[in-house]
Design a protein around this motif. Structure first.
Motif, PDB file in Angstrom:
ATOM      1  N   UNK A 151      21.074  24.435 -11.394  1.00 31.56           N
ATOM      2  CA  UNK A 151      20.620  25.679 -12.022  1.00 31.56           C
ATOM      3  C   UNK A 151      20.810  26.842 -11.063  1.00 31.56           C
ATOM      4  N   UNK A 152      21.352  27.947 -11.584  1.00 30.87           N
ATOM      5  CA  UNK A 152      21.473  29.167 -10.788  1.00 30.87           C
ATOM      6  C   UNK A 152      21.549  30.348 -11.746  1.00 30.87           C
ATOM      7  N   UNK A 153      21.873  31.530 -11.225  1.00 30.49           N
ATOM      8  CA  UNK A 153      21.930  32.718 -12.054  1.00 30.49           C
ATOM      9  C   UNK A 153      20.625  33.488 -12.036  1.00 30.49           C
ATOM     10  N   UNK A 154      20.429  34.343 -13.037  1.00 29.52           N
ATOM     11  CA  UNK A 154      19.228  35.163 -13.107  1.00 29.52           C
ATOM     12  C   UNK A 154      18.243  34.718 -14.156  1.00 29.52           C
ATOM     13  N   UNK A 155      18.535  33.603 -14.843  1.00 32.52           N
ATOM     14  CA  UNK A 155      17.663  33.059 -15.880  1.00 32.52           C
ATOM     15  C   UNK A 155      17.597  31.548 -15.715  1.00 32.52           C
ATOM     16  N   UNK A 156      16.412  30.989 -15.888  1.00 29.10           N
ATOM     17  CA  UNK A 156      16.187  29.553 -15.714  1.00 29.10           C
ATOM     18  C   UNK A 156      16.208  28.881 -17.076  1.00 29.10           C
ATOM     19  N   UNK A 157      17.285  28.177 -17.362  1.00 30.34           N
ATOM     20  CA  UNK A 157      17.449  27.540 -18.656  1.00 30.34           C
ATOM     21  C   UNK A 157      18.456  26.410 -18.509  1.00 30.34           C
ATOM     22  N   UNK A 158      18.216  25.290 -19.183  1.00 28.73           N
ATOM     23  CA  UNK A 158      19.122  24.141 -19.097  1.00 28.73           C
ATOM     24  C   UNK A 158      20.394  24.351 -19.905  1.00 28.73           C
ATOM     25  N   UNK A 159      20.443  25.416 -20.689  1.00 20.87           N
ATOM     26  CA  UNK A 159      21.638  25.745 -21.461  1.00 20.87           C
ATOM     27  C   UNK A 159      22.379  26.895 -20.798  1.00 20.87           C
TER      28      UNK A 159
END
Length: 208
Positions: A151-159
């Motif tokens: 997981x990375x980026x600016x939002x925590x989501x499994x999609x």
């Protein structure tokens, strides 16, 4: 400002009573720094001893996990060149652990942000700064069809590619959250990469 949440464990090599553990701090620049450090020694046979390789260890039914250097206010940047494990103990009657971003914290999840775009990125999209929760998904003990590991980026989501945070659930013990960061902390795009603040809670096993 450095924030060291929970318990930080350092293993000695032999367990001999005369062995010495030394903490060394290196800093650049000027500034006032203070610590209040409590040291507790555990016997090798102690049931509360964490698994090998776990730098942080949580045993409660719920709690909060933050990456090193995650300050309560915005402006902090996660540490570079990190590779360590955050572990949660197994608890009888509880089969899963749910993670979600801290709702009372701004920018609670930002790792390897692509500029100012706050979307989720998973697995192959996470190659520099990321966390790893193996075989996790947005559902607990349901009909999961999509599993993610990184997981990375600016939002925590499994999609992949979403702009809304979501619960992420891990039902495959041992419950370990690995944190990886590279050395690229000086570029403009990394200035918003605070790291992570995640609340966790355990989910009970289904009745048989």
């Amino acid at each position: 400002m450095f924030s060291f949440p929970g318990l930080v464990f350092l293993e000695t090599t032999s367990g001999e009573s005369d062995e010495v553990a030394t903490l060394v701090f290196n800093f650049l620049g000027n500034g006032l720094r203070r610590w209040d450090i409590k040291v507790t020694q555990f016997l090798c046979t102690n049931a509360n001893r964490p698994p090998q390789g776990c730098l942080q260890f949580y045993t409660g039914l719920q709690g909060r996990i933050t990456s090193f250097n995650f300050a309560p206010t915005t402006g902090s940047i996660h540490l570079a060149n990190q590779m360590y494990s955050v572990c949660l103990s197994r608890r009888e009657g509880y089969c899963c652990v749910e993670f979600e971003v801290c709702r009372d914290v701004e920018d609670a999840f930002s790792l390897h942000m692509n500029g100012l775009i706050k979307i989720s990125s998973t697995d192959n999209g996470c190659t520099e700064d990321y966390i790893q929760i193996e075989e996790s998904s947005n559902m607990c003990l349901g009909n999961e069809k999509v599993f993610s590991n990184r997981y990375c980026g600016g939002t925590f989501n499994a999609l992949q590619g979403l702009a809304v945070n979501s619960l992420v659930c891990d039902c495959t013990p041992p419950f370990i959250l690995d944190i990886f960061t590279d050395g690229g902390q000086s570029s403009t795009l990394n200035l918003r990469n605070r790291g992570l603040c995640l609340d966790f809670r355990r989910r009970k096993c289904p009745l048989s």
